[in-house]
Enzyme design. Structure first.
Site, PDB file in Angstrom:
ATOM      1  N   LYS A  11     -69.143  39.113 -33.235  1.00  0.00           N
ATOM      2  CA  LYS A  11     -68.363  37.873 -33.212  1.00  0.00           C
ATOM      3  C   LYS A  11     -67.683  37.644 -31.847  1.00  0.00           C
ATOM      4  O   LYS A  11     -67.673  38.541 -31.001  1.00  0.00           O
ATOM      5  CB  LYS A  11     -67.353  37.932 -34.366  1.00  0.00           C
ATOM      6  CG  LYS A  11     -68.039  38.050 -35.745  1.00  0.00           C
ATOM      7  CD  LYS A  11     -67.023  38.057 -36.877  1.00  0.00           C
ATOM      8  CE  LYS A  11     -67.715  38.169 -38.231  1.00  0.00           C
ATOM      9  NZ  LYS A  11     -66.740  38.066 -39.349  1.00  0.00           N
ATOM     10  N   TYR A  51     -70.952  29.313 -43.199  1.00  0.00           N
ATOM     11  CA  TYR A  51     -69.879  29.833 -44.058  1.00  0.00           C
ATOM     12  C   TYR A  51     -69.550  28.897 -45.218  1.00  0.00           C
ATOM     13  O   TYR A  51     -68.437  28.944 -45.739  1.00  0.00           O
ATOM     14  CB  TYR A  51     -68.626  30.088 -43.219  1.00  0.00           C
ATOM     15  CG  TYR A  51     -68.732  31.303 -42.319  1.00  0.00           C
ATOM     16  CD1 TYR A  51     -68.784  32.593 -42.856  1.00  0.00           C
ATOM     17  CD2 TYR A  51     -68.759  31.179 -40.941  1.00  0.00           C
ATOM     18  CE1 TYR A  51     -68.886  33.716 -42.040  1.00  0.00           C
ATOM     19  CE2 TYR A  51     -68.850  32.299 -40.110  1.00  0.00           C
ATOM     20  CZ  TYR A  51     -68.916  33.555 -40.679  1.00  0.00           C
ATOM     21  OH  TYR A  51     -69.007  34.672 -39.875  1.00  0.00           O
ATOM     22  N   ASN A 114     -62.658  40.170 -37.147  1.00  0.00           N
ATOM     23  CA  ASN A 114     -63.094  41.502 -37.564  1.00  0.00           C
ATOM     24  C   ASN A 114     -64.382  41.977 -36.911  1.00  0.00           C
ATOM     25  O   ASN A 114     -65.120  42.777 -37.482  1.00  0.00           O
ATOM     26  CB  ASN A 114     -63.163  41.578 -39.101  1.00  0.00           C
ATOM     27  CG  ASN A 114     -64.152  40.607 -39.697  1.00  0.00           C
ATOM     28  OD1 ASN A 114     -64.814  39.885 -38.966  1.00  0.00           O
ATOM     29  ND2 ASN A 114     -64.279  40.610 -41.003  1.00  0.00           N
ATOM     30  N   HIS A 117     -70.263  40.848 -38.351  1.00  0.00           N
ATOM     31  CA  HIS A 117     -70.684  40.357 -39.661  1.00  0.00           C
ATOM     32  C   HIS A 117     -71.867  41.193 -40.123  1.00  0.00           C
ATOM     33  O   HIS A 117     -72.704  41.575 -39.310  1.00  0.00           O
ATOM     34  CB  HIS A 117     -71.123  38.892 -39.539  1.00  0.00           C
ATOM     35  CG  HIS A 117     -71.853  38.372 -40.747  1.00  0.00           C
ATOM     36  ND1 HIS A 117     -71.194  37.904 -41.854  1.00  0.00           N
ATOM     37  CD2 HIS A 117     -73.183  38.287 -41.023  1.00  0.00           C
ATOM     38  CE1 HIS A 117     -72.093  37.529 -42.759  1.00  0.00           C
ATOM     39  NE2 HIS A 117     -73.308  37.753 -42.280  1.00  0.00           N
ATOM     40  N   GLU A 128     -79.713  34.072 -43.534  1.00  0.00           N
ATOM     41  CA  GLU A 128     -78.932  34.112 -42.293  1.00  0.00           C
ATOM     42  C   GLU A 128     -79.843  34.372 -41.084  1.00  0.00           C
ATOM     43  O   GLU A 128     -79.629  33.819 -40.000  1.00  0.00           O
ATOM     44  CB  GLU A 128     -77.832  35.172 -42.407  1.00  0.00           C
ATOM     45  CG  GLU A 128     -76.779  34.773 -43.446  1.00  0.00           C
ATOM     46  CD  GLU A 128     -75.822  35.893 -43.822  1.00  0.00           C
ATOM     47  OE1 GLU A 128     -75.940  37.021 -43.302  1.00  0.00           O
ATOM     48  OE2 GLU A 128     -74.929  35.626 -44.659  1.00  0.00           O
TER      49      GLU A 128
HETATM   50  P1  CMP Z   1     -67.209  38.219 -42.911  1.00  0.00           P
HETATM   51  O1  CMP Z   1     -67.058  39.067 -44.141  1.00  0.00           O
HETATM   52  O2  CMP Z   1     -68.233  38.592 -41.896  1.00  0.00           O
HETATM   53  O3  CMP Z   1     -67.459  36.706 -43.374  1.00  0.00           O
HETATM   54  C1  CMP Z   1     -66.381  35.942 -43.872  1.00  0.00           C
HETATM   55  C2  CMP Z   1     -65.278  35.977 -42.863  1.00  0.00           C
HETATM   56  O4  CMP Z   1     -64.109  35.271 -43.207  1.00  0.00           O
HETATM   57  C3  CMP Z   1     -64.794  37.422 -42.698  1.00  0.00           C
HETATM   58  O5  CMP Z   1     -65.816  38.192 -42.139  1.00  0.00           O
HETATM   59  C4  CMP Z   1     -63.568  37.189 -41.856  1.00  0.00           C
HETATM   60  O6  CMP Z   1     -63.908  36.912 -40.503  1.00  0.00           O
HETATM   61  C5  CMP Z   1     -63.039  35.905 -42.510  1.00  0.00           C
HETATM   62  N1  CMP Z   1     -61.993  36.224 -43.488  1.00  0.00           N
HETATM   63  C6  CMP Z   1     -62.134  36.851 -44.657  1.00  0.00           C
HETATM   64  N2  CMP Z   1     -60.946  36.968 -45.289  1.00  0.00           N
HETATM   65  C7  CMP Z   1     -60.043  36.385 -44.476  1.00  0.00           C
HETATM   66  C8  CMP Z   1     -58.633  36.164 -44.567  1.00  0.00           C
HETATM   67  N3  CMP Z   1     -57.944  36.585 -45.630  1.00  0.00           N
HETATM   68  N4  CMP Z   1     -58.015  35.532 -43.550  1.00  0.00           N
HETATM   69  C9  CMP Z   1     -58.724  35.097 -42.477  1.00  0.00           C
HETATM   70  N5  CMP Z   1     -60.079  35.282 -42.340  1.00  0.00           N
HETATM   71  C10 CMP Z   1     -60.717  35.912 -43.314  1.00  0.00           C
END
Ligand code: CMP
Length: 139
Positions: A11, A51, A114, A117, A128
């Site tokens: 990311k 998303y 984070n 992905h 995807e």
């Molecule tokens: P990912 O699981 O790759 O895909 C969905 C994304 O949404 C996740 O990573 C985070 O980047 C984001 N995400 C999930 N939960 C939260 C949250 N509580 N607050 C902000 N971003 C979130």
């Protein structure tokens, strides 16, 4: 449906911090073969579509803004049991809960930013992968 491939994105925070090389090294050291790879950037429309499953969540706009703010690295990875093994390698969505040694424990700043992905099912890995790659980009 094949079960030996998954899809990943490094990311914008991973690209901004210069962590791409280190993360790809961890991925290949864990036994994944890279079968597609490129640097790209999602538009707002791309991120909203990618998303769409999260579009009712309170963090949706924040997620779209984050994922479109800069370059990302997208890749397709091959290994037996790819989806499950890759999710173990990256760790929990929230880096505070991620196991020691996982990519998110090492490189992620927060639950929102984070670092990486990983697809959550074989079906989504296929969807995807096709979202980001044409057939001739996959080896
Ligand atoms: P990912 O699981 O790759 O895909 C969905 C994304 O949404 C996740 O990573 C985070 O980047 C984001 N995400 C999930 N939960 C939260 C949250 N509580 N607050 C902000 N971003 C979130």
């Amino acid at each position: 449906m094949r079960t030996d491939r998954t899809f990943t994105m490094l990311k914008p925070d991973s690209v901004e911090k210069g962590n791409v090389g280190a993360i790809l090294e961890k991925i290949t050291a864990a036994g994944f073969r890279i079968v597609a790879l490129k640097l790209t950037q999602m538009t707002v429309a791309d991120a909203e579509a990618f998303y769409t499953v999260h579009n009712e969540r309170p963090f949706f706009r924040e997620l779209v803004e984050y994922m479109t703010r800069g370059a990302i690295v997208v890749a397709i990875l091959e290994k037996d049991n790819a989806v499950e093994d890759f999710r173990s390698l990256i760790g929990a969505t929230n880096p505070a809960e991620a196991a020691e040694g996982t990519i998110r424990k090492l490189y992620a700043a927060s639950i929102g930013e984070n670092a990486v992905h990983g697809s959550d099912s074989d079906e989504n890995a296929e969807i995807e992968s096709q979202f980001h790659f044409s057939e001739r980009e996959i080896f």
